[in-house]
Design a protein around this motif. Structure first.
Motif, PDB file in Angstrom:
ATOM      1  N   PRO A  92       0.842  -1.225   0.083  1.00  0.00           N
ATOM      2  CA  PRO A  92      -0.023   0.074  -0.072  1.00  0.00           C
ATOM      3  C   PRO A  92       0.772   1.316  -0.156  1.00  0.00           C
ATOM      4  CG  PRO A  92      -0.812  -1.671   1.725  1.00  0.00           C
ATOM      5  CD  PRO A  92       0.590  -2.051   1.284  1.00  0.00           C
ATOM      6  N   LYS A  93       0.224   2.163  -0.524  1.00  0.00           N
ATOM      7  CA  LYS A  93       1.020   3.621  -0.620  1.00  0.00           C
ATOM      8  C   LYS A  93       1.367   4.110   0.785  1.00  0.00           C
ATOM      9  CE  LYS A  93       0.979   8.247  -2.502  1.00  0.00           C
ATOM     10  NZ  LYS A  93       0.916   8.850  -1.350  1.00  0.00           N
ATOM     11  N   GLU A  94       0.514   3.637   1.724  1.00  0.00           N
ATOM     12  CA  GLU A  94       0.667   4.284   3.120  1.00  0.00           C
ATOM     13  C   GLU A  94       1.820   3.715   3.769  1.00  0.00           C
ATOM     14  OE1 GLU A  94      -3.845   3.764   2.647  1.00  0.00           O
ATOM     15  OE2 GLU A  94      -1.948   3.273   1.793  1.00  0.00           O
ATOM     16  N   VAL A  95       2.207   2.373   3.518  1.00  0.00           N
ATOM     17  CA  VAL A  95       3.579   1.762   3.850  1.00  0.00           C
ATOM     18  C   VAL A  95       4.719   2.416   3.132  1.00  0.00           C
ATOM     19  CG1 VAL A  95       4.668  -0.266   3.844  1.00  0.00           C
ATOM     20  CG2 VAL A  95       2.274  -0.382   4.364  1.00  0.00           C
ATOM     21  N   ILE A  96       4.768   2.541   1.911  1.00  0.00           N
ATOM     22  CA  ILE A  96       5.890   3.344   1.409  1.00  0.00           C
ATOM     23  C   ILE A  96       5.950   4.583   1.857  1.00  0.00           C
ATOM     24  CG2 ILE A  96       6.748   4.270  -0.918  1.00  0.00           C
ATOM     25  CD1 ILE A  96       5.085   2.006  -2.187  1.00  0.00           C
ATOM     26  N   ASP A  97       5.109   5.289   2.095  1.00  0.00           N
ATOM     27  CA  ASP A  97       4.919   6.925   2.604  1.00  0.00           C
ATOM     28  C   ASP A  97       5.494   6.519   4.119  1.00  0.00           C
ATOM     29  OD1 ASP A  97       4.079   7.867   0.324  1.00  0.00           O
ATOM     30  OD2 ASP A  97       2.022   8.123   1.099  1.00  0.00           O
ATOM     31  N   ALA A  98       5.228   5.714   4.959  1.00  0.00           N
ATOM     32  CA  ALA A  98       5.404   5.706   6.118  1.00  0.00           C
ATOM     33  C   ALA A  98       7.085   5.461   6.196  1.00  0.00           C
ATOM     34  CB  ALA A  98       4.559   4.536   6.900  1.00  0.00           C
ATOM     35  N   VAL A  99       7.420   4.556   5.332  1.00  0.00           N
ATOM     36  CA  VAL A  99       9.030   4.334   5.583  1.00  0.00           C
ATOM     37  C   VAL A  99       9.976   5.385   4.979  1.00  0.00           C
ATOM     38  CG1 VAL A  99      10.687   2.700   4.650  1.00  0.00           C
ATOM     39  CG2 VAL A  99       8.649   1.661   5.063  1.00  0.00           C
ATOM     40  N   VAL A 100       9.506   6.136   4.112  1.00  0.00           N
ATOM     41  CA  VAL A 100      10.269   7.180   3.607  1.00  0.00           C
ATOM     42  C   VAL A 100      10.135   8.480   4.810  1.00  0.00           C
ATOM     43  CG1 VAL A 100      10.074   9.357   2.003  1.00  0.00           C
ATOM     44  CG2 VAL A 100       9.761   6.870   1.318  1.00  0.00           C
ATOM     45  N   GLN A 101       8.901   8.543   5.132  1.00  0.00           N
ATOM     46  CA  GLN A 101       8.905   9.532   6.187  1.00  0.00           C
ATOM     47  C   GLN A 101       9.864   9.239   7.484  1.00  0.00           C
ATOM     48  OE1 GLN A 101       5.030  10.372   7.802  1.00  0.00           O
ATOM     49  NE2 GLN A 101       5.556  11.641   9.599  1.00  0.00           N
ATOM     50  N   MET A 103      13.610   9.823  11.594  1.00  0.00           N
ATOM     51  CA  MET A 103      13.523   8.837  12.764  1.00  0.00           C
ATOM     52  C   MET A 103      15.179   8.763  13.186  1.00  0.00           C
ATOM     53  SD  MET A 103      12.386   4.895  13.120  1.00  0.00           S
ATOM     54  CE  MET A 103      10.556   5.633  13.117  1.00  0.00           C
ATOM     55  N   GLY A 104      15.403   9.077  14.552  1.00  0.00           N
ATOM     56  CA  GLY A 104      16.687   8.570  15.135  1.00  0.00           C
ATOM     57  C   GLY A 104      16.643   7.388  15.618  1.00  0.00           C
ATOM     58  N   ASN A 105      17.529   7.131  16.746  1.00  0.00           N
ATOM     59  CA  ASN A 105      17.595   5.733  17.348  1.00  0.00           C
ATOM     60  C   ASN A 105      16.747   5.788  18.459  1.00  0.00           C
ATOM     61  OD1 ASN A 105      18.174   3.045  18.272  1.00  0.00           O
ATOM     62  ND2 ASN A 105      20.524   3.561  17.558  1.00  0.00           N
ATOM     63  N   ALA A 106      15.564   4.975  18.659  1.00  0.00           N
ATOM     64  CA  ALA A 106      14.631   5.000  19.815  1.00  0.00           C
ATOM     65  C   ALA A 106      15.479   4.313  21.026  1.00  0.00           C
ATOM     66  CB  ALA A 106      13.660   3.762  19.400  1.00  0.00           C
ATOM     67  N   LEU A 133      13.012  10.380  20.073  1.00  0.00           N
ATOM     68  CA  LEU A 133      11.864  10.347  20.829  1.00  0.00           C
ATOM     69  C   LEU A 133      10.713  10.074  19.476  1.00  0.00           C
ATOM     70  CD1 LEU A 133      11.612  13.438  23.189  1.00  0.00           C
ATOM     71  CD2 LEU A 133      11.919  10.825  23.769  1.00  0.00           C
ATOM     72  N   ASP A 134      10.743  10.655  18.374  1.00  0.00           N
ATOM     73  CA  ASP A 134       9.930  10.183  17.323  1.00  0.00           C
ATOM     74  C   ASP A 134      10.076   8.464  17.131  1.00  0.00           C
ATOM     75  OD1 ASP A 134       9.077  12.534  17.007  1.00  0.00           O
ATOM     76  OD2 ASP A 134      10.293  13.228  15.225  1.00  0.00           O
ATOM     77  N   GLY A 169      13.513   0.507  12.881  1.00  0.00           N
ATOM     78  CA  GLY A 169      12.633   1.477  13.104  1.00  0.00           C
ATOM     79  C   GLY A 169      11.932   1.960  11.776  1.00  0.00           C
ATOM     80  N   HIS A 170      12.666   1.935  10.642  1.00  0.00           N
ATOM     81  CA  HIS A 170      12.148   2.320   9.633  1.00  0.00           C
ATOM     82  C   HIS A 170      10.939   1.330   8.901  1.00  0.00           C
ATOM     83  CE1 HIS A 170      16.295   4.370   9.140  1.00  0.00           C
ATOM     84  NE2 HIS A 170      15.402   5.269   9.587  1.00  0.00           N
ATOM     85  N   GLY A 171      11.505   0.140   8.896  1.00  0.00           N
ATOM     86  CA  GLY A 171      10.632  -1.114   8.617  1.00  0.00           C
ATOM     87  C   GLY A 171       9.589  -1.240   9.736  1.00  0.00           C
ATOM     88  N   ILE A 172       9.638  -1.021  10.870  1.00  0.00           N
ATOM     89  CA  ILE A 172       8.503  -0.930  11.970  1.00  0.00           C
ATOM     90  C   ILE A 172       7.550   0.296  11.624  1.00  0.00           C
ATOM     91  CG2 ILE A 172       8.065  -0.650  14.396  1.00  0.00           C
ATOM     92  CD1 ILE A 172      10.847  -2.262  14.910  1.00  0.00           C
ATOM     93  N   ALA A 173       8.063   1.103  11.288  1.00  0.00           N
ATOM     94  CA  ALA A 173       7.021   2.295  10.920  1.00  0.00           C
ATOM     95  C   ALA A 173       6.134   1.827   9.731  1.00  0.00           C
ATOM     96  CB  ALA A 173       7.774   3.749  10.492  1.00  0.00           C
ATOM     97  N   GLY A 174       6.834   1.159   8.488  1.00  0.00           N
ATOM     98  CA  GLY A 174       6.131   0.580   7.727  1.00  0.00           C
ATOM     99  C   GLY A 174       5.142  -0.647   8.180  1.00  0.00           C
ATOM    100  N   LEU A 175       5.599  -1.279   8.897  1.00  0.00           N
ATOM    101  CA  LEU A 175       4.821  -2.372   9.545  1.00  0.00           C
ATOM    102  C   LEU A 175       3.392  -1.941  10.130  1.00  0.00           C
ATOM    103  CD1 LEU A 175       4.269  -5.443  10.095  1.00  0.00           C
ATOM    104  CD2 LEU A 175       5.733  -5.083  11.815  1.00  0.00           C
TER     105      LEU A 175
END
Length: 379
Positions: free
Chosen positions: A14-23, A28-31, A40-41, A249-255
């Motif tokens: 889904p486009k939402e997944v791609i957008d979330a990873v790009v964002q 994103m830093g290191n949690a 924190l993000d 973290g980037h992948g988890i955002a997409g997940l």
């Protein structure tokens, strides 16, 4: 390309997944490794995805959701972290190597292993689970659905057997997470292992596990955690206990975006379309001369997979021809499911697997049926 290899990975996201990873990659830093905005993000995004998955699978809280790279890592943690020498464990011929190989490794270390046989349609007899339970039996480990045939196991029924005998129940949901509802409380699942890149529509390199509260698993790895730095041992509080090192973290955002998409569109609506396409393909090919279809199609509850062979042709030759002549992507060979092929009698030939997504179309199904008809005539 007509992509029909979704049991391996869902290529169309889904486009939402791609957008979330790009964002995430832009912000994103290191949690857990700082108090600045970027860190924190990252922490916030990862926690929100834990919450989504916790609700999705019926966990007690987000603390019971552990992030891993895939189902294989989750299953290794579950199997190696729980079983001890002299323990007995039960599994089935339906399993993927992500279950079998860790079990074989534990068998070499003194764990007793029983593998329940499947019939020629890839089905397991449920009475066999109880027949094989011994005084030292500690767990049942099984898939929710075969990645080769699409046959499903009744995990509710197996969960009740496990509970009756005080056993731990470990489930590989690689093919079903995001396709069928899973409630770990209702199903009596103690450890649920899932991957992000299939039915959950997330990126590759994402996955996780639900671990029932109170279960103590030995970590597969230890190291940096962002907390309790001066402790010589890895923190024992969940989920940190099983999450050493920087998370994807980037992948988890997409997940998280993938699961949210499944919830928005509706799991039932997605599944209904996938199964409708599967049945259209199945009924279009099953009676073609020289075609043999594997699995149990007597029940409507199954994963959207059709696996077949054409005469005596090697499955890799058929899959290559489908790609080169018809631009259809399928999966041939052994599918990391050696015991299932043994049950089906396809060890030497392998099999060609068609697996469907809601992104597939009826036009693509018609092309695939025509391709099989033409190839079967050449046999």
């Amino acid at each position: 390309m007509i992509y029909m290899d979704n049991a391996a990975t869902t290529m169309h996201k889904p486009k939402e997944v791609i957008d979330a990873v790009v964002q995430a990659m832009n912000s994103m830093g290191n949690a857990g490794r700082g108090a600045h905005r970027a860190s924190l993000d990252a922490s916030r995004t990862i926690y929100e995805t834990r919450e989504i998955l916790s609700q999705f699978f019926g966990a007690e809280s987000p603390k019971e959701i552990v992030f891993t790279n895939n189902s294989t890592e989750s299953l290794n943690i579950a199997i190696k972290g729980f079983l001890q020498p002299k323990d007995h464990v039960i599994t089935t011929q339906m399993e993927h190597n992500s279950v079998l190989r860790p079990l074989y490794e534990m068998q070499e270390k003194g764990v007793e292993l029983t593998i329940l046989s499947a019939d020629k349609k890839g089905r397991i007899c449920y009475e066999d689970f109880e027949k094989e339970i011994k005084a030292n039996t500690k767990a049942i480990v099984c898939t929710h659905a075969s990645n080769l045939t699409g046959n499903m196991l009744d995990v509710n029924r197996i969960g009740k057997i496990a509970k009756k005998y005080g056993l731990r129940f470990i489930v590989d949901a690689s093919q079903t997470a995001g396709v069928y509802p899973i409630d770990v409380q209702e199903m009596g699942i103690d450890i649920l292992c899932f991957t992000g890149h299939k039915g959950l529509l997330g990126p590759q390199g994402t996955g996780g596990m639900y671990v029932r509260r109170g279960m103590n698993l030995k970590p597969l790895k230890c190291g940096g955690s962002g907390v309790d730095t001066y402790n010589t041992h890895h923190p024992q509080e969940m989920p940190t206990a099983l999450e050493a090192g920087t998370l994807n973290g980037h992948g988890i955002a997409g997940l998280g975006a993938g699961v949210s998409y499944v919830q928005k569109i509706g799991m039932e609506a997605i599944r209904d379309k996938e199964l409708a396409l599967m049945w259209r393909f199945y009924y279009g090919v099953k009676d073609i001369p020289n075609i043999k279809v594997y699995g149990d199609f007597s029940t409507k509850k199954r994963c959207p997979i059709v696996t077949l062979n054409i005469g005596e042709y090697d499955s890799s030759e058929v899959s290559d021809e489908l790609l080169m002549t018809y631009n259809i992507s399928t999966r041939p060979g052994a599918h990391c499911a050696p015991l299932m092929h043994k049950a089906l009698g396809t060890v030497e030939q392998g099999a060609v697997r068609f697996s469907f997504s809601h992104y597939n179309t009826e036009e693509e199904i018609a092309i695939a049926i025509q391709a099989i008809e033409e190839l079967a005539q050449e046999e």
